[in-house]
Design a protein around this motif. Sequence first.
Motif, mmCIF file in Angstrom:
data_model
loop_
_atom_site.group_PDB
_atom_site.id
_atom_site.type_symbol
_atom_site.label_atom_id
_atom_site.label_comp_id
_atom_site.label_asym_id
_atom_site.label_seq_id
_atom_site.Cartn_x
_atom_site.Cartn_y
_atom_site.Cartn_z
ATOM 1 N N LYS A 1 9.061 3.170 -12.455
ATOM 2 C CA LYS A 1 9.994 2.318 -13.213
ATOM 3 C C LYS A 1 9.581 0.858 -13.011
ATOM 4 O O LYS A 1 9.438 0.401 -11.873
ATOM 5 N N PHE A 2 9.386 0.176 -14.129
ATOM 6 C CA PHE A 2 9.043 -1.246 -14.063
ATOM 7 C C PHE A 2 10.208 -2.048 -14.636
ATOM 8 O O PHE A 2 10.637 -1.785 -15.762
ATOM 9 N N PRO B 1 -1.347 -17.648 -10.181
ATOM 10 C CA PRO B 1 -1.390 -16.855 -8.947
ATOM 11 C C PRO B 1 -0.036 -16.217 -8.614
ATOM 12 O O PRO B 1 0.024 -15.087 -8.121
ATOM 13 N N ALA B 2 1.058 -16.936 -8.896
ATOM 14 C CA ALA B 2 2.399 -16.395 -8.617
ATOM 15 C C ALA B 2 2.678 -15.164 -9.475
ATOM 16 O O ALA B 2 3.240 -14.166 -8.997
ATOM 17 N N ALA B 3 2.283 -15.228 -10.752
ATOM 18 C CA ALA B 3 2.485 -14.081 -11.655
ATOM 19 C C ALA B 3 1.627 -12.893 -11.203
ATOM 20 O O ALA B 3 2.076 -11.741 -11.244
ATOM 21 N N LEU B 4 0.413 -13.186 -10.755
ATOM 22 C CA LEU B 4 -0.476 -12.124 -10.267
ATOM 23 C C LEU B 4 0.153 -11.418 -9.063
ATOM 24 O O LEU B 4 0.192 -10.190 -8.993
ATOM 25 N N GLN C 1 4.987 -5.331 -7.994
ATOM 26 C CA GLN C 1 5.639 -4.225 -8.705
ATOM 27 C C GLN C 1 4.803 -2.943 -8.608
ATOM 28 O O GLN C 1 5.345 -1.849 -8.413
ATOM 29 N N PHE C 2 3.496 -3.083 -8.747
ATOM 30 C CA PHE C 2 2.623 -1.906 -8.632
ATOM 31 C C PHE C 2 2.633 -1.371 -7.197
ATOM 32 O O PHE C 2 2.623 -0.161 -6.978
ATOM 33 N N LEU D 1 3.815 2.980 -3.577
ATOM 34 C CA LEU D 1 4.314 3.369 -2.259
ATOM 35 C C LEU D 1 5.546 4.276 -2.352
ATOM 36 O O LEU D 1 5.790 5.100 -1.468
ATOM 37 N N THR D 2 6.309 4.154 -3.439
ATOM 38 C CA THR D 2 7.418 5.087 -3.672
ATOM 39 C C THR D 2 6.871 6.504 -3.895
ATOM 40 O O THR D 2 7.415 7.483 -3.372
ATOM 41 N N ALA D 3 5.778 6.589 -4.661
ATOM 42 C CA ALA D 3 5.185 7.905 -4.962
ATOM 43 C C ALA D 3 4.360 8.437 -3.792
ATOM 44 O O ALA D 3 4.289 9.647 -3.584
#
Length: 460
Positions: free
Chosen positions: A393-394, A435-438, A444-445, A450-452
Amino acid sequence: MVSLSKSIFKAYDIRGIIGNTLDAGIARQIGHAFGAAALAKGERSVVIGRDGRLSGPELAAALAQGLQAAGVDVIDLGMVATPMVYFGTNALETKSGIMVTGSHNPPDYNGFKMVLAGEAIYGDAITGLYDSIAAGTLQSAAQPGGYRTHDIRAAYLERIIGDVKIARPIKIAVDCGNGVAGAFAGDLYRGMGCEVIELFCDVDGTFPNHHPDPAHPENLQDLIRCLEETDAEIGLAFDGDGDRLGIVTKDGQIIYPDRQMMLFAADVLSRNPGAQILYDVKCTRHLAPYIEKAGGTPLMYKTGHSLVKAKLKETGAPLGGEMSGHIFFKDRWYGFDDGLYAGARMLEILTKQQDPSALLNALPQSDSTPELHLHLKEGENFALMDKLRSDAKFPGNERIITIDGLRVEYADGFGLARSSNTTPVIVLRFEAETPAALARIQGQFRDVILTAKPDAQLPF
């Protein structure tokens, strides 16, 4: 004797380690199976060639024996770049060919890239070769096929030099990393009217200087240094078998293939207005708008040189390209990936400028990562990717593209996770305006992976 292992039959080619999963006996069986497949398609002869690896002569000889045992005639081109075998399937009396090459892999690897009746084979067609060997049903022909050698060098060089023209003289540096492209690159570009500084162009299958893979910055440092210290205007680099191109500017900037594609697309679209331009999911998000601005229709597709070639044929697109450096010209060429030819076409474009590096450096770009690899156990990559596609989920209104893995498009960047088809890894790539957006997109990834898989050792 090495025993047959299904593990060497990859998605786009066959690849193994000499003495471990690949030897002359396996090469002979592969030749026999491919020969039978060629005959079933009405093909009577097969072109073969090999790169500069030390195991090449023995494997090529065994491959030829297998093909002949099936009843197929062999046309042996000797030591050539992979695209010269592809060229042979267009210029000689056969549409089938096999290149013995380990591409950019370590020296103890080798393998086979194949074209069957004009089609780059992949997936089921490659596992079909394994199945026919494993079944033990391959028959030797009553009349073995013939064998002859053929020197294709002059025809290949003349075909390019006769068509691709530079606008002014230029001095270039060429780094072949001791791969097989070194036997041809200098003569090709000199033939076009360039002055050429050659780096590591003597073919040496031990690769004593650096690895022949221009996708990785560490392999381009000698070329960057050469441009700094000489009056060469631009640098070209090639992988071990000559089907991929790297480019370095005078000021040491690496122009990755997705940005090279911008110039190639604009050039091709000047003769093919409105045409589709194909590119893989790893490419920059700046490429699609650049193609549209040049009057073309961008088409994102799966990664894999065989897959892109097949899609190119299906769509009739005049150009395709991959982030890895495989560039496919159907415009003025045959639709196969050829680093030497792509280099020639780039010089044709760049010599129209007084400052080629300024043109290259002005191409749109963002902060981005190279390919990052999440290493997993055999087969685990596909299972994890399936889980991510179904469960991840994003937050927000991101556009999610699932043609090959998971590419999530944000207003200010993108993140990609896709399963490699050749090794047990998840390939990751990120790009953003700041850089902040990166960092936000990577975060998020990181969360969804790590959830999976809580124990994943992430490379970022």
